[in-house]
Design a protein around this motif. Structure first.
Motif, PDB file in Angstrom:
ATOM      1  N   ARG A  15      21.896  73.058  55.405  1.00  0.00           N
ATOM      2  CA  ARG A  15      22.465  71.729  55.678  1.00  0.00           C
ATOM      3  C   ARG A  15      23.722  71.500  54.839  1.00  0.00           C
ATOM      4  NH1 ARG A  15      25.355  68.275  55.718  1.00  0.00           N
ATOM      5  NH2 ARG A  15      25.064  66.017  55.962  1.00  0.00           N
ATOM      6  N   ALA A  16      23.655  71.883  53.562  1.00  0.00           N
ATOM      7  CA  ALA A  16      24.831  71.710  52.699  1.00  0.00           C
ATOM      8  C   ALA A  16      26.020  72.507  53.243  1.00  0.00           C
ATOM      9  CB  ALA A  16      24.503  72.148  51.272  1.00  0.00           C
ATOM     10  N   LEU A  17      25.713  73.645  53.865  1.00  0.00           N
ATOM     11  CA  LEU A  17      26.781  74.491  54.400  1.00  0.00           C
ATOM     12  C   LEU A  17      27.290  74.006  55.761  1.00  0.00           C
ATOM     13  CD1 LEU A  17      25.382  77.968  53.308  1.00  0.00           C
ATOM     14  CD2 LEU A  17      27.490  76.890  52.505  1.00  0.00           C
ATOM     15  N   GLY A  18      26.660  72.973  56.306  1.00  0.00           N
ATOM     16  CA  GLY A  18      27.218  72.374  57.521  1.00  0.00           C
ATOM     17  C   GLY A  18      26.344  72.440  58.755  1.00  0.00           C
ATOM     18  N   LEU A  19      25.181  73.114  58.662  1.00  0.00           N
ATOM     19  CA  LEU A  19      24.295  73.163  59.830  1.00  0.00           C
ATOM     20  C   LEU A  19      23.569  71.821  59.968  1.00  0.00           C
ATOM     21  CD1 LEU A  19      23.063  75.271  61.955  1.00  0.00           C
ATOM     22  CD2 LEU A  19      21.101  75.307  60.442  1.00  0.00           C
ATOM     23  N   ALA A  20      23.467  71.311  61.174  1.00  0.00           N
ATOM     24  CA  ALA A  20      22.744  70.065  61.458  1.00  0.00           C
ATOM     25  C   ALA A  20      23.210  68.922  60.549  1.00  0.00           C
ATOM     26  CB  ALA A  20      21.229  70.284  61.325  1.00  0.00           C
ATOM     27  N   ARG A  21      24.480  68.554  60.684  1.00  0.00           N
ATOM     28  CA  ARG A  21      25.039  67.499  59.826  1.00  0.00           C
ATOM     29  C   ARG A  21      24.385  66.139  60.049  1.00  0.00           C
ATOM     30  NH1 ARG A  21      31.373  69.036  59.979  1.00  0.00           N
ATOM     31  NH2 ARG A  21      31.190  70.925  58.749  1.00  0.00           N
ATOM     32  N   ALA A  22      23.663  65.992  61.145  1.00  0.00           N
ATOM     33  CA  ALA A  22      22.982  64.708  61.386  1.00  0.00           C
ATOM     34  C   ALA A  22      21.848  64.479  60.385  1.00  0.00           C
ATOM     35  CB  ALA A  22      22.433  64.686  62.809  1.00  0.00           C
ATOM     36  N   VAL A  23      21.492  65.535  59.644  1.00  0.00           N
ATOM     37  CA  VAL A  23      20.410  65.405  58.661  1.00  0.00           C
ATOM     38  C   VAL A  23      20.980  64.906  57.333  1.00  0.00           C
ATOM     39  CG1 VAL A  23      18.653  66.650  57.331  1.00  0.00           C
ATOM     40  CG2 VAL A  23      19.077  67.255  59.721  1.00  0.00           C
ATOM     41  N   PRO A  24      20.508  63.733  56.834  1.00  0.00           N
ATOM     42  CA  PRO A  24      20.960  63.295  55.510  1.00  0.00           C
ATOM     43  C   PRO A  24      20.384  64.219  54.427  1.00  0.00           C
ATOM     44  CG  PRO A  24      19.558  61.624  56.579  1.00  0.00           C
ATOM     45  CD  PRO A  24      19.536  62.833  57.440  1.00  0.00           C
ATOM     46  N   MET A  25      21.249  64.646  53.493  1.00  0.00           N
ATOM     47  CA  MET A  25      20.800  65.638  52.498  1.00  0.00           C
ATOM     48  C   MET A  25      19.692  65.104  51.599  1.00  0.00           C
ATOM     49  SD  MET A  25      24.192  67.773  51.427  1.00  0.00           S
ATOM     50  CE  MET A  25      23.353  68.755  50.195  1.00  0.00           C
ATOM     51  N   ARG A  26      19.785  63.815  51.239  1.00  0.00           N
ATOM     52  CA  ARG A  26      18.763  63.267  50.319  1.00  0.00           C
ATOM     53  C   ARG A  26      17.370  63.330  50.960  1.00  0.00           C
ATOM     54  NH1 ARG A  26      19.132  60.694  45.734  1.00  0.00           N
ATOM     55  NH2 ARG A  26      21.342  60.271  45.950  1.00  0.00           N
ATOM     56  N   ALA A  27      17.314  63.062  52.253  1.00  0.00           N
ATOM     57  CA  ALA A  27      16.017  63.109  52.955  1.00  0.00           C
ATOM     58  C   ALA A  27      15.463  64.524  52.957  1.00  0.00           C
ATOM     59  CB  ALA A  27      16.194  62.601  54.378  1.00  0.00           C
ATOM     60  N   LEU A  28      16.351  65.490  53.198  1.00  0.00           N
ATOM     61  CA  LEU A  28      15.897  66.888  53.240  1.00  0.00           C
ATOM     62  C   LEU A  28      15.506  67.386  51.853  1.00  0.00           C
ATOM     63  CD1 LEU A  28      15.576  68.979  55.469  1.00  0.00           C
ATOM     64  CD2 LEU A  28      17.837  69.864  54.895  1.00  0.00           C
ATOM     65  N   HIS A  29      16.112  66.766  50.826  1.00  0.00           N
ATOM     66  CA  HIS A  29      15.837  67.181  49.451  1.00  0.00           C
ATOM     67  C   HIS A  29      14.376  66.965  49.075  1.00  0.00           C
ATOM     68  CE1 HIS A  29      16.215  67.060  44.973  1.00  0.00           C
ATOM     69  NE2 HIS A  29      16.952  68.108  45.250  1.00  0.00           N
ATOM     70  N   ARG A  30      13.656  66.145  49.835  1.00  0.00           N
ATOM     71  CA  ARG A  30      12.234  65.909  49.540  1.00  0.00           C
ATOM     72  C   ARG A  30      11.401  67.172  49.744  1.00  0.00           C
ATOM     73  NH1 ARG A  30       9.012  60.981  51.295  1.00  0.00           N
ATOM     74  NH2 ARG A  30       7.685  62.050  49.833  1.00  0.00           N
ATOM     75  N   LEU A  31      11.942  68.139  50.476  1.00  0.00           N
ATOM     76  CA  LEU A  31      11.204  69.396  50.675  1.00  0.00           C
ATOM     77  C   LEU A  31      11.403  70.371  49.507  1.00  0.00           C
ATOM     78  CD1 LEU A  31      11.894  70.167  54.468  1.00  0.00           C
ATOM     79  CD2 LEU A  31       9.851  69.149  53.467  1.00  0.00           C
ATOM     80  N   VAL A  32      12.452  70.147  48.712  1.00  0.00           N
ATOM     81  CA  VAL A  32      12.801  71.120  47.662  1.00  0.00           C
ATOM     82  C   VAL A  32      11.687  71.324  46.620  1.00  0.00           C
ATOM     83  CG1 VAL A  32      14.436  71.584  45.771  1.00  0.00           C
ATOM     84  CG2 VAL A  32      15.283  70.946  48.038  1.00  0.00           C
ATOM     85  N   PRO A  33      10.962  70.261  46.187  1.00  0.00           N
ATOM     86  CA  PRO A  33       9.864  70.504  45.218  1.00  0.00           C
ATOM     87  C   PRO A  33       8.832  71.518  45.725  1.00  0.00           C
ATOM     88  CG  PRO A  33      10.343  68.167  45.339  1.00  0.00           C
ATOM     89  CD  PRO A  33      11.164  68.820  46.408  1.00  0.00           C
ATOM     90  N   PHE A  34       8.646  71.576  47.045  1.00  0.00           N
ATOM     91  CA  PHE A  34       7.728  72.585  47.590  1.00  0.00           C
ATOM     92  C   PHE A  34       8.281  73.994  47.348  1.00  0.00           C
ATOM     93  CE2 PHE A  34       6.620  68.765  49.856  1.00  0.00           C
ATOM     94  CZ  PHE A  34       5.235  68.819  49.868  1.00  0.00           C
ATOM     95  N   GLY A  35       9.604  74.096  47.395  1.00  0.00           N
ATOM     96  CA  GLY A  35      10.240  75.376  47.106  1.00  0.00           C
ATOM     97  C   GLY A  35      10.026  75.784  45.658  1.00  0.00           C
TER      98      GLY A  35
END
Lengths: 170, 159
Positions: free
Chosen positions: A49-69
């Motif tokens: 997403r940061a690199l530009g794929l699916a720009r409709a996705v807000p980064m902060r919302a997607l960041h909620r998955l990072v703790p699982f990583g």
């Protein structure tokens, strides 16, 4: 640290015996690889997403998955230790394993830079917004590092016997 | 078994086995794409269960489109790996279980993409999280079957 002392630890703790049961090694391989897959599905998606794929996705919302990583990284590191302790000579001298560790080091340093130097930029790109260049660079390094971790991990079996390929062993 | 032996002894299969890089390149591609598939399936499951719910479903669907590409690459690399050692896979019942699970999981992923992520639904349908969980479990089982293939084969080569 030498291979003999690591192997002695593996024998003393029962790790070696467990890993050499009928399905010990492949079962831990599955756990190790599912954890790496979770990393790709969380941190990897955030990077894309940061690199530009699916720009409709807000980064902060997607960041909620990072703790699982992050959790998945801990699981993959611990399961990876079980392999290492069970056959240290197959890993210590193996160039693919060394490159895998180098990629892990780069990924870890990259995460540290991201959260210390640019904490305010983690989720600054909202829907349809482009991430800033430093964030894109960090995302590219992250994605390449994790792809490297998996690719070099897969290459470990190519370098057998590992002593033959260890150019730094003297 | 004659057909398996014929494929195994073909010039292409022999080259795949004897090349210093081809087999490992295929293994890396298959590993990376299977990792991406399992990761994306689990991420879809997480989104449909309510995690990262601020991500609009159609927007998330654009991310999960990557799954289609990963699936295509995993299928091609998997077929080539079977071509290199056909007897190893085709004589192992686990290989057919892996194919059946992968096909079922792919069908689930397609349905989720078609009827949830790309359908502009206002809310997540009640059946979607359960289907996504089943899909993720099937992908993990597919991955596990792939890992166990290396330990359960009865035959490596016919000849």
């Amino acid at each position: 640290m030498n291979a003999d002392s690591v192997a002695a630890f593996g024998h003393a703790t029962g790790i070696y015996a467990f890993m050499n049961t009928a399905f010990g090694w492949p079962a831990v391989e599955v756990i190790h690889f599912v954890a790496l897959s979770v990393l790709l599905g969380s941190v990897g998606l955030f990077d894309l997403r940061a690199l530009g794929l699916a720009r409709a996705v807000p980064m902060r919302a997607l960041h909620r998955l990072v703790p699982f990583g992050v959790g998945a990284f801990v699981v993959s590191a611990l399961s990876g230790l079980l392999f290492f302790v069970s056959a240290p000579d197959q890993y210590m001298f193996n160039p693919a394993f060394r490159l895998k560790l180098a990629c892990m080091g780069i990924a870890a340093a990259n995460v540290a830079v991201f959260y210390t130097a640019f904490p305010q930029r983690v989720g600054e790109a909202g829907a349809e917004e482009e991430a800033r260049l430093p964030v894109k660079v960090i995302a590219a390094i992250s994605l390449l590092s994790w792809v490297g971790v998996i690719a070099f991990g897969r290459l470990i079996t190519m370098f057998r016997p590992p002593y033959h390929w260890c150019f730094a062993c003297g | 078994m004659d057909q398996v032996a014929g494929l195994e002894q073909s010039a292409f299969a022999t080259w795949l086995r004897e090349s210093s890089w081809a087999l490992f390149a295929l293994l890396i591609l298959h590993t990376l794409t299977m990792g991406a598939i399992v990761g994306l399936a689990l991420a879809s499951c997480a989104r449909l269960l309510g995690l990262a719910s601020a991500v609009p479903l159609p927007a998330f669907g654009r991310l999960t489109r990557v799954l289609g590409w990963a699936l295509a690459a995993a299928a091609v690399s998997g077929l080539l790996l079977v071509a290199a050692y056909p007897a190893k896979a085709l004589t192992n019942p686990l290989f057919y279980a892996k194919l059946a699970m992968a096909a079922s999981a792919a069908a689930i992923a397609w349905n989720l993409q078609r009827w949830v992520f790309a359908a502009n639904v206002a809310t997540v349908p009640s059946w979607a999280p359960k289907l996504a969980a089943l899909g993720a479990a099937l992908w993990i089982a597919t991955l596990a079957a792939g890992k166990f293939l290396a330990y359960t084969h009865k035959m490596l080569l016919v000849g």
